[in-house]
Write a protein that holds these residues in place. Structure first.
Motif, PDB file in Angstrom:
ATOM      1  N   ARG A  63       0.850  -1.213   0.000  1.00  0.00           N
ATOM      2  CA  ARG A  63       0.000   0.000   0.000  1.00  0.00           C
ATOM      3  C   ARG A  63       0.876   1.251   0.000  1.00  0.00           C
ATOM      4  N   VAL A  64       2.038   1.168   0.692  1.00  0.00           N
ATOM      5  CA  VAL A  64       2.979   2.299   0.646  1.00  0.00           C
ATOM      6  C   VAL A  64       3.369   2.549  -0.806  1.00  0.00           C
ATOM      7  N   GLY A  65       3.631   1.477  -1.524  1.00  0.00           N
ATOM      8  CA  GLY A  65       3.998   1.589  -2.936  1.00  0.00           C
ATOM      9  C   GLY A  65       2.913   2.239  -3.774  1.00  0.00           C
ATOM     10  N   ARG A  66       1.663   2.045  -3.364  1.00  0.00           N
ATOM     11  CA  ARG A  66       0.544   2.670  -4.099  1.00  0.00           C
ATOM     12  C   ARG A  66       0.294   4.108  -3.657  1.00  0.00           C
ATOM     13  N   GLY A  67       0.911   4.491  -2.539  1.00  0.00           N
ATOM     14  CA  GLY A  67       0.763   5.880  -2.122  1.00  0.00           C
ATOM     15  C   GLY A  67      -0.032   6.108  -0.851  1.00  0.00           C
ATOM     16  N   ILE A  68      -0.042   5.124   0.048  1.00  0.00           N
ATOM     17  CA  ILE A  68      -0.693   5.319   1.357  1.00  0.00           C
ATOM     18  C   ILE A  68       0.389   5.283   2.430  1.00  0.00           C
ATOM     19  N   ALA A  69       0.468   6.331   3.244  1.00  0.00           N
ATOM     20  CA  ALA A  69       1.459   6.365   4.325  1.00  0.00           C
ATOM     21  C   ALA A  69       0.756   6.627   5.644  1.00  0.00           C
ATOM     22  N   ALA A 119       7.109  15.881  14.158  1.00  0.00           N
ATOM     23  CA  ALA A 119       7.493  16.480  12.876  1.00  0.00           C
ATOM     24  C   ALA A 119       8.326  15.491  12.058  1.00  0.00           C
ATOM     25  N   THR A 120       9.253  14.800  12.724  1.00  0.00           N
ATOM     26  CA  THR A 120      10.083  13.816  12.022  1.00  0.00           C
ATOM     27  C   THR A 120       9.224  12.667  11.504  1.00  0.00           C
ATOM     28  N   SER A 121       8.271  12.254  12.329  1.00  0.00           N
ATOM     29  CA  SER A 121       7.421  11.127  11.946  1.00  0.00           C
ATOM     30  C   SER A 121       6.547  11.479  10.739  1.00  0.00           C
ATOM     31  N   ILE A 122       5.983  12.694  10.732  1.00  0.00           N
ATOM     32  CA  ILE A 122       5.165  13.111   9.578  1.00  0.00           C
ATOM     33  C   ILE A 122       6.077  13.301   8.360  1.00  0.00           C
ATOM     34  N   GLY A 123       7.251  13.903   8.588  1.00  0.00           N
ATOM     35  CA  GLY A 123       8.206  14.096   7.496  1.00  0.00           C
ATOM     36  C   GLY A 123       8.630  12.767   6.895  1.00  0.00           C
ATOM     37  N   ARG A 124       8.843  11.797   7.757  1.00  0.00           N
ATOM     38  CA  ARG A 124       9.258  10.469   7.289  1.00  0.00           C
ATOM     39  C   ARG A 124       8.175   9.857   6.395  1.00  0.00           C
ATOM     40  N   ALA A 125       6.920   9.993   6.807  1.00  0.00           N
ATOM     41  CA  ALA A 125       5.817   9.467   5.976  1.00  0.00           C
ATOM     42  C   ALA A 125       5.764  10.201   4.632  1.00  0.00           C
ATOM     43  N   LEU A 126       5.995  11.510   4.665  1.00  0.00           N
ATOM     44  CA  LEU A 126       5.956  12.289   3.419  1.00  0.00           C
ATOM     45  C   LEU A 126       7.044  11.863   2.443  1.00  0.00           C
ATOM     46  N   MET A 127       8.188  11.430   2.982  1.00  0.00           N
ATOM     47  CA  MET A 127       9.314  11.033   2.128  1.00  0.00           C
ATOM     48  C   MET A 127       8.940   9.887   1.184  1.00  0.00           C
ATOM     49  N   THR A 128       7.862   9.151   1.503  1.00  0.00           N
ATOM     50  CA  THR A 128       7.414   8.084   0.594  1.00  0.00           C
ATOM     51  C   THR A 128       6.512   8.645  -0.513  1.00  0.00           C
ATOM     52  N   ASN A 129       6.295   9.957  -0.490  1.00  0.00           N
ATOM     53  CA  ASN A 129       5.429  10.634  -1.471  1.00  0.00           C
ATOM     54  C   ASN A 129       4.028  10.030  -1.545  1.00  0.00           C
ATOM     55  N   PRO A 130       3.346  10.055  -0.410  1.00  0.00           N
ATOM     56  CA  PRO A 130       2.009   9.467  -0.382  1.00  0.00           C
ATOM     57  C   PRO A 130       0.993  10.300  -1.171  1.00  0.00           C
ATOM     58  N   ARG A 136      13.721   5.799   0.586  1.00  0.00           N
ATOM     59  CA  ARG A 136      14.108   4.678  -0.268  1.00  0.00           C
ATOM     60  C   ARG A 136      12.946   3.737  -0.544  1.00  0.00           C
ATOM     61  N   ARG A 137      11.941   3.752   0.351  1.00  0.00           N
ATOM     62  CA  ARG A 137      10.833   2.810   0.189  1.00  0.00           C
ATOM     63  C   ARG A 137       9.711   3.365  -0.675  1.00  0.00           C
ATOM     64  N   GLY A 138       9.776   4.650  -0.929  1.00  0.00           N
ATOM     65  CA  GLY A 138       8.590   5.290  -1.487  1.00  0.00           C
ATOM     66  C   GLY A 138       8.580   5.444  -2.987  1.00  0.00           C
ATOM     67  N   ARG A 139       7.725   6.349  -3.427  1.00  0.00           N
ATOM     68  CA  ARG A 139       7.596   6.661  -4.835  1.00  0.00           C
ATOM     69  C   ARG A 139       8.329   7.975  -5.093  1.00  0.00           C
ATOM     70  N   PRO A 140       8.698   8.228  -6.335  1.00  0.00           N
ATOM     71  CA  PRO A 140       9.281   9.535  -6.639  1.00  0.00           C
ATOM     72  C   PRO A 140       8.193  10.606  -6.583  1.00  0.00           C
ATOM     73  N   GLY A 141       8.580  11.848  -6.318  1.00  0.00           N
ATOM     74  CA  GLY A 141       7.571  12.899  -6.265  1.00  0.00           C
ATOM     75  C   GLY A 141       8.128  14.159  -5.643  1.00  0.00           C
TER      76      GLY A 141
END
Ligand code: ATP
Length: 233
Positions: A75-81, A141-152, A104-109
């Motif tokens: 689901r992370v790969g599809r864009g859910i974080a 802030a780090t936790s939300i930033g970390r989720a954003l890094m996957t480009n959800p 590294r786990r996410g999508r480009p964006g």
């Protein structure tokens, strides 16, 4: 078409049914606040949408595809974080490492280290600090930033402000409003009703695992929310 469509969702913890037939839809670019008393099922609902908890019944449809059976990492790969309750950072890693590992786990964006730091500017001087040594607000802030890094395409945040000082809450919400302005779709759980209503377009109140109220955040009255929250009427 809605970005997320949940239909008849049921989720259990053993014999206890935490989510009882929830149906909801979230449109692209929307911010939806999930509210409700302790134990109403908010965390379980978010976790089931993210694939961190199994659905017993019902469906989760994301971007037109039924993802009910997909494991969380797909689901992370599809864009859910998911930003989990309690933040769950890698305590021994620095802020920068926590962010880069997720990237590294996410999508480009649009979300990269530099753009995340622009939104969460309080993290800029803290990049080399260990996560364990951060304050609660810095960790959030780090936790939300970390989720954003996957480009959800859909960012789920459990308990945005729980346990944070009032100043930290202001700081985290200031950053969150930059994320929302970028067009990212967000569903968040927030105990602070004033915050929930002011940040969101729509509010959904859960009561004992079911939707008790759904309304545009600007149109709802405190009495309506109180009734839904406590199951009065
Ligand atoms: P809170 O704000 O307290 O986290 P919530 O609205 O997020 O509440 P959930 O955490 O989803 O609600 O809990 C819903 C119900 O499921 C509660 O009755 C809770 O006790 C139960 N529950 C949650 N997690 C578990 C678990 N891991 N094992 C057993 N029961 C659980």
């Amino acid at each position: 078409m809605s970005l997320l469509r949940v239909a008849g969702l049921v989720a259990r913890h053993g014999l206890l049914t935490a989510v009882r037939g929830v149906s909801l839809a979230v449109d692209e670019g929307e911010c939806v606040a999930l509210i409700g008393a302790n134990g109403a099922g908010k965390s379980t609902l978010l976790r089931t949408i993210a694939g961190a908890h199994p659905a017993a019944e019902g469906t989760v449809v994301f971007d037109g595809a039924d993802i009910t059976a997909l494991p969380a990492h797909r689901r992370v790969g599809r864009g859910i974080a998911l930003v989990p309750e309690g933040r769950r950072l890698f305590a021994g890693l620095t802020v920068e490492e926590n962010l880069l590992v997720a990237g590294r786990r996410g999508r480009p964006g649009q979300w990269r280290l530099d753009t995340v730091l622009d939104a969460f500017d309080l993290l800029k001087p803290l990049l080399h600090r260990r996560a364990a040594d951060l304050s609660g607000g810095e960790q959030q802030a780090t936790s939300i930033g970390r989720a954003l890094m996957t480009n959800p395409r859909l960012l789920l945040i459990d308990e945005v402000s729980l346990g944070l000082s009032p100043i930290a809450v202001d700081t985290v919400y200031a950053s969150l409003s930059r994320v929302l302005a970028s067009g990212t779709t967000v569903v968040l759980v927030e105990q602070d009703l004033g915050r929930a209503l002011s940040v969101s377009d729509r509010v959904i109140c859960l009561l004992e695992g079911a939707v008790a109220l759904e309304s545009a955040s600007g149109a709802v009255t405190r009495d309506q929310v109180t009734e839904a929250y406590f199951g009065l009427r």
